[in-house]
Design a protein around this motif. Sequence first.
Motif, mmCIF file in Angstrom:
data_model
loop_
_atom_site.group_PDB
_atom_site.id
_atom_site.type_symbol
_atom_site.label_atom_id
_atom_site.label_comp_id
_atom_site.label_asym_id
_atom_site.label_seq_id
_atom_site.Cartn_x
_atom_site.Cartn_y
_atom_site.Cartn_z
ATOM 1 N N PRO A 264 0.839 -1.210 0.000
ATOM 2 C CA PRO A 264 0.000 0.000 0.000
ATOM 3 C C PRO A 264 0.868 1.251 0.000
ATOM 4 O O PRO A 264 2.079 1.181 0.242
ATOM 5 N N MET A 265 0.250 2.396 -0.242
ATOM 6 C CA MET A 265 1.002 3.646 -0.309
ATOM 7 C C MET A 265 1.681 3.966 1.019
ATOM 8 O O MET A 265 1.130 3.741 2.091
ATOM 9 N N PHE A 266 2.857 4.488 0.906
ATOM 10 C CA PHE A 266 3.590 4.941 2.088
ATOM 11 C C PHE A 266 2.942 6.218 2.619
ATOM 12 O O PHE A 266 2.124 6.867 1.947
ATOM 13 N N GLU A 267 3.333 6.593 3.849
ATOM 14 C CA GLU A 267 2.750 7.777 4.486
ATOM 15 C C GLU A 267 3.565 9.030 4.232
ATOM 16 O O GLU A 267 3.029 10.122 4.064
ATOM 17 N N ARG A 268 4.898 8.868 4.167
ATOM 18 C CA ARG A 268 5.748 10.043 3.981
ATOM 19 C C ARG A 268 7.051 9.638 3.305
ATOM 20 O O ARG A 268 7.405 8.451 3.228
ATOM 21 N N ILE A 269 7.745 10.653 2.831
ATOM 22 C CA ILE A 269 9.031 10.472 2.165
ATOM 23 C C ILE A 269 10.118 11.057 3.057
ATOM 24 O O ILE A 269 9.954 12.140 3.633
ATOM 25 N N THR A 270 11.216 10.357 3.167
ATOM 26 C CA THR A 270 12.359 10.813 3.971
ATOM 27 C C THR A 270 13.541 11.062 3.047
ATOM 28 O O THR A 270 13.499 10.719 1.866
ATOM 29 N N PRO A 271 14.618 11.640 3.548
ATOM 30 C CA PRO A 271 15.777 11.890 2.683
ATOM 31 C C PRO A 271 16.342 10.635 2.022
ATOM 32 O O PRO A 271 16.890 10.717 0.914
ATOM 33 N N ASP A 272 16.163 9.477 2.660
ATOM 34 C CA ASP A 272 16.772 8.267 2.095
ATOM 35 C C ASP A 272 15.764 7.201 1.682
ATOM 36 O O ASP A 272 16.136 6.059 1.403
ATOM 37 N N GLY A 273 14.456 7.545 1.625
ATOM 38 C CA GLY A 273 13.486 6.531 1.222
ATOM 39 C C GLY A 273 12.059 6.913 1.545
ATOM 40 O O GLY A 273 11.703 8.091 1.564
ATOM 41 N N VAL A 274 11.247 5.893 1.831
ATOM 42 C CA VAL A 274 9.825 6.112 2.123
ATOM 43 C C VAL A 274 9.457 5.330 3.383
ATOM 44 O O VAL A 274 10.040 4.278 3.680
ATOM 45 N N THR A 275 8.445 5.855 4.109
ATOM 46 C CA THR A 275 8.046 5.258 5.381
ATOM 47 C C THR A 275 6.532 5.099 5.429
ATOM 48 O O THR A 275 5.790 5.999 5.040
ATOM 49 N N TRP A 276 6.085 3.949 5.944
ATOM 50 C CA TRP A 276 4.658 3.657 6.087
ATOM 51 C C TRP A 276 4.159 4.067 7.472
ATOM 52 O O TRP A 276 4.964 4.364 8.364
ATOM 53 N N ALA A 277 2.847 4.053 7.635
ATOM 54 C CA ALA A 277 2.242 4.501 8.894
ATOM 55 C C ALA A 277 2.675 3.671 10.085
ATOM 56 O O ALA A 277 2.745 4.168 11.209
ATOM 57 N N ASP A 278 2.985 2.380 9.843
ATOM 58 C CA ASP A 278 3.391 1.524 10.963
ATOM 59 C C ASP A 278 4.872 1.634 11.285
ATOM 60 O O ASP A 278 5.388 0.890 12.123
ATOM 61 N N GLY A 279 5.575 2.561 10.624
ATOM 62 C CA GLY A 279 6.991 2.770 10.879
ATOM 63 C C GLY A 279 7.921 2.000 9.966
ATOM 64 O O GLY A 279 9.143 2.205 10.010
ATOM 65 N N THR A 280 7.397 1.104 9.147
ATOM 66 C CA THR A 280 8.226 0.374 8.190
ATOM 67 C C THR A 280 8.890 1.357 7.239
ATOM 68 O O THR A 280 8.256 2.285 6.736
ATOM 69 N N HIS A 281 10.180 1.133 6.984
ATOM 70 C CA HIS A 281 10.944 2.062 6.143
ATOM 71 C C HIS A 281 11.620 1.301 5.013
ATOM 72 O O HIS A 281 12.121 0.189 5.208
ATOM 73 N N GLN A 282 11.610 1.887 3.827
ATOM 74 C CA GLN A 282 12.287 1.311 2.666
ATOM 75 C C GLN A 282 13.266 2.344 2.106
ATOM 76 O O GLN A 282 12.871 3.430 1.701
ATOM 77 N N GLU A 283 14.547 1.994 2.124
ATOM 78 C CA GLU A 283 15.533 2.900 1.549
ATOM 79 C C GLU A 283 15.413 2.893 0.025
ATOM 80 O O GLU A 283 15.067 1.871 -0.583
#
Length: 362
Positions: A264-283
Amino acid sequence: MVVSVVQHDVDVLVIGAGQAGLSSAYFLRRAGFAPETGYLVLDGAPRPGGAWQYRWPTLTLGDVHGIYHLPDLELTARGMNRPASEVIPAYFADYEAEFELPVRRPVQVNSVSYGQDQRLLVDSTAGEFAARAVINATGTWGHPFLPHYPGQETFAGRQLHTVNYRGPEEFGGKRVVVVGGGTSAVQLLIEVAAVAASTTWVTRRPPIFSDDMFNQERGRAAVALVDKAVRAGLPPASVVSVTGLTRTLAVREAQANGVLDRLPMFERITPDGVTWADGTHQEADIIFWNTGWRAALDHLRPLRLRGPGGGIVMDGTRVVAEPRLHLVGYGPSASTVGANRAGRAAVHEIRQLLDAQRELTA
């Protein structure tokens, strides 16, 4: 270069020379409109081919979904393995020459507004045109849609849209997040996955795959639903939202290899990737937005056509609020076969409208 503004009178002005614009021009010619004074086509592209000239080189004619020939000139076998960006523009160029269509390019249309004497005033880089009717056939390619997510401006990697894609090579060894659930997203994800270090596919809705090949029945169902939306003044939906994604051999292989495992769609974008609402992060090194297009209609803004729903209320190709304006290649006619039928219908209505105007002034 500064272009002097010169007033040109024309019965029908066609904006755009893709499938919809050329189809409309053909039917105007067949209806007896004289070139230049009776009808004229303004095209913003530098050469024939409409949006096809900008497609990525790995998209072959055999990969194209639902291509259909223009009226009275078959798209004969021109090499199914050749890039569509070469084959279709060559076909369009042959078509313009075969029927001696009056196309001026490159001409950018800046605005369409209300003029005098029952005319619409079209301002362009080639001067001003006063037209009794306008067929707008500008398509969507020039108006890519890029959604916004929190933190998007902080991303340190690269972000690009489908319109910027030139081939999978630039993704080699990169960690790629592919966003979008349409046909283009699936095709390009499969290409990119072959060379990328990793790919992550995210969509707003779960994708629906179909084992049925796209046919006339599915096409009619899609057109009917889109037509219902535009008649209600809503923005047109995508074809994929109606028909689903065709499970081709390439898609089956990608599913078996896990390439099309969707998140599903991530919640926000970070400098090094994307993060979902449950805190999962993908670089990620690249965020690849395959998020579609919107109708390129900004030049029509002075006419104030959009309603509360954000769309334009339509009756076939005719804009209900402005019967001198027809949108061909918009909504239910946003397909190659649909554009042909819509061009013919638009010309028929315009012919009736102009004949009625002449009777009133006679």
